[in-house]
Motif scaffolding. Structure first.
Motif, short mmCIF file in Angstrom:
data_model
loop_
_atom_site.label_atom_id
_atom_site.label_comp_id
_atom_site.label_asym_id
_atom_site.label_seq_id
_atom_site.Cartn_x
_atom_site.Cartn_y
_atom_site.Cartn_z
N UNK A 133 -26.02 14.06 -46.59
CA UNK A 133 -24.70 13.71 -47.12
C UNK A 133 -23.63 13.87 -46.03
N UNK A 134 -23.69 14.97 -45.27
CA UNK A 134 -22.67 15.20 -44.24
C UNK A 134 -22.77 14.21 -43.08
N UNK A 135 -24.01 13.83 -42.74
CA UNK A 135 -24.18 12.97 -41.56
C UNK A 135 -24.01 11.48 -41.92
N UNK A 136 -24.67 11.04 -42.99
CA UNK A 136 -24.65 9.60 -43.30
C UNK A 136 -23.58 9.22 -44.31
N UNK A 137 -22.98 10.21 -44.94
CA UNK A 137 -21.90 10.00 -45.93
C UNK A 137 -22.37 9.19 -47.14
N UNK A 139 -23.38 8.50 -50.66
CA UNK A 139 -23.22 9.14 -52.00
C UNK A 139 -22.85 10.62 -51.88
N UNK A 140 -22.02 10.96 -50.89
CA UNK A 140 -21.81 12.39 -50.63
C UNK A 140 -21.08 13.11 -51.77
N UNK A 141 -20.26 12.36 -52.52
CA UNK A 141 -19.54 13.03 -53.62
C UNK A 141 -20.50 13.54 -54.70
N UNK A 142 -21.66 12.88 -54.81
CA UNK A 142 -22.66 13.34 -55.79
C UNK A 142 -23.62 14.33 -55.11
N UNK A 143 -24.07 13.95 -53.90
CA UNK A 143 -25.11 14.75 -53.25
C UNK A 143 -24.64 16.17 -52.89
N UNK A 144 -23.38 16.29 -52.51
CA UNK A 144 -22.92 17.61 -52.05
C UNK A 144 -23.00 18.66 -53.18
N UNK A 145 -22.35 18.40 -54.34
CA UNK A 145 -22.47 19.41 -55.41
C UNK A 145 -23.91 19.58 -55.88
N UNK A 209 -13.32 13.47 -47.19
CA UNK A 209 -14.49 13.71 -46.32
C UNK A 209 -15.33 14.86 -46.88
N UNK A 210 -16.63 14.89 -46.57
CA UNK A 210 -17.46 15.98 -47.09
C UNK A 210 -17.25 17.31 -46.37
N UNK A 211 -16.38 17.33 -45.35
CA UNK A 211 -16.18 18.59 -44.61
C UNK A 211 -15.27 19.52 -45.39
#
Ligand code: HEM
Length: 459
Positions: A133-137, A139-145, A209-211
């Motif tokens: 999620x952090x590198x390829x971004x 679906x990061x809003x779903x993958x991060x949580x 951003x996922x950061x």
């Protein structure tokens, strides 16, 4: 507990009577399954260490050195590296060693083993998902949580097993000091995972951003370093080092004082009292070193059979790095204007203290836990430790000089330091993989002996 002790342990009530040979065979099968589980945790940890962790760290540092600025690099990439190292590598090792030790004492292998495999799947998927999620971004809003939830649930499975061990384990009235320290580090890890979950939900819902935002990340890192990683190493040091290094007995009161001082220190930092908190961290580290008596003369011969003879030197060096990390932390509160002194302090801790301790103690205990194997190569052990030490020395010194603009030549040393650290950590990974794949386990040695001796025993 040895295989023989497990074999002679009383059977559960109402269990069908087994012959001694059957009990022994069961105990051996269980020991082998535990070793397989441990090796799986260790191998996935090594994978995270080398590829998503160290390779990405080296890549980030090459970019930073090329541009002579840390600000121009994606914070999501820096955090992906840190997460892969701390959770993917160190976390997997801790869970693997924990599961290996606990169910043996509890005597309920099947249920705990299935839980442990489930935990491994969730932990590894969670750590990998966070990196992607952090590198390829994608679906990061779903993958991060989701990744943070997986990691938290995986840890809760582990925590339940640890609590069971505490309640039913040794039957002793009082907890041994090292168990107390490891339990406090486990609580620290739980808090880190909860903070991580909260941070992931926050960025998924509120930011672009996922950061993690910088200030939040700084405090999260302080909690991770001093609330989780450092006490874990103190706990395992208290358990093993007096025997391995032939030191005088542990000073329990000092250890508990170190824990309390360290706790007050990082809580002060979390509440914004960075200078006072960092001074307390130095005091805590000094008390821990005095408790373990790491810098005192040994009273017994160090147990270096199977590892390189330099093992005691590098363990002491790791504690030296802990002091450097704590001292740089205080310096950072006064002089840092670039992130360089903080970065140097963090890497003195993560590479100098944590990684060198894992390289030393890991290569001392993991071959035995993995089916009573011998370490594949003591020379590789020395090579890995020497390269990581050299790389870390260059990295910590030159990060301050370069980032703070004290000496521009230091920028060109940083990539070399990264490659040295990468080589050292890769040698460590190769040595453990060589141990698991090429060194025969105790069971295999016995079956080889039986095969050779077999025909002679036939009636
Ligand atoms: C070859 C070895 C390594 C290299 C080249 C490397 C490189 C980096 C770089 C360039 C940063 C960005 C901040 C800064 O400039 O200081 C960083 C941050 C970080 N590193 Fe490393 N690192 C290495 C090993 C490790 C290890 C072994 C660990 C942990 C066990 C670790 C944990 C972290 C953490 C937690 C951060 C902070 C991430 C954040 O900002 O949230 N690193 N590393």
């Amino acid at each position: 507990m040895s295989l023989a002790e497990i074999a002679v342990a009383p059977p559960p009530p109402n269990a069908p009577a087994l012959t001694a040979a059957e009990v022994f065979a069961q105990a051996r099968a269980r020991e082998e399954s535990l070793s397989r589980l441990l090796m799986t945790f260790v191998i996935s940890g090594l994978f995270f260490m080398v590829f998503p962790g160290t390779f990405l760290g080296v890549w980030n540092l090459l970019q930073i050195s090329g541009r002579e600025s840390v600000a121009s690099i994606s914070a999501a990439w820096l955090q992906a590296h840190g997460h892969a190292q701390v959770f993917g590598w160190v976390g997997s090792f801790i869970l693997g060693i924990g599961f290996y030790s606990i169910p043996k004492l509890r005597g309920e292998a099947r249920a705990s083993l299935a839980d442990a495999w489930f935990c491994w799947g969730m932990w590894t998927t969670g750590a990998a998902m966070r990196w992607v999620a952090n590198i390829y971004l994608w679906q990061w809003r779903v993958l991060l949580p989701f990744s943070a939830t997986l990691e938290l649930v995986a840890f809760l499975i582990f925590f339940r097993a640890v609590s069971g061990h505490r309640a039913q384990g040794s039957g002793k009235q009082q907890l041994e000091p090292w168990i107390f320290v490891v339990a406090s580090a486990s609580t620290g890890l739980l808090l880190v995972l909860l903070t991580n979950l909260a941070g992931c939900f926050y960025v998924a819902l509120q930011t672009t951003t996922p950061a993690f935002p910088h200030l939040f990340d700084q405090r999260y890192l302080a909690l991770m370093a001093w609330g989780f990683l450092v006490p874990f190493v103190w706990g395992f040091s208290a358990k093993w080092l007096s025997v391995f290094l032939g030191l005088k007995p542990l000073r329990t009161n000092f250890l508990l004082a170190a824990l309390a001082t360290n706790l007050t220190g990082f809580v002060s930092i979390l509440f914004g009292f960075a200078f006072a908190g960092s001074c307390l961290l130095i005091l805590g580290a000094t008390l821990a070193a005095a408790a373990i008596r790491i810098f005192e003369h040994e009273v017994n011969e160090p147990k270096t059979r199977g590892v390189h003879a330099s093992f005691p030197f590098f363990v002491r060096l790791a504690y030296g790095w802990l002091m450097v990390a704590a001292a740089l932390g205080v310096a950072a509160t006064r002089w840092d204007h670039s992130g360089g002194v903080w970065g140097a302090s963090r890497h003195a801790l993560t590479v100098g203290f944590i990684s060198i301790m894992i390289l030393c103690v890991g290569q001392r205990v993991l071959p035995a836990f993995a089916g009573m194997r011998m370490l594949w190569s003591t020379k590789l052990m020395l090579g890995g430790l020497a390269l990581v030490t050299l790389g870390c020395t260059l990295r910590v010194s030159c990060e301050v000089l370069a980032y703070q603009e004290y000496a521009s030549w230091a920028w060109s040393v940083l990539p070399i330091s990264a490659l040295l650290e990468l080589s050292g950590l890769t040698l460590f990974a190769i040595n453990l993989l060589g141990t698991f794949v090429l060194e025969p386990s105790h069971a295999r040695k016995q079956s080889l002996v039986a095969t050779i001796a077999g025909p002679a025993k036939l009636p």
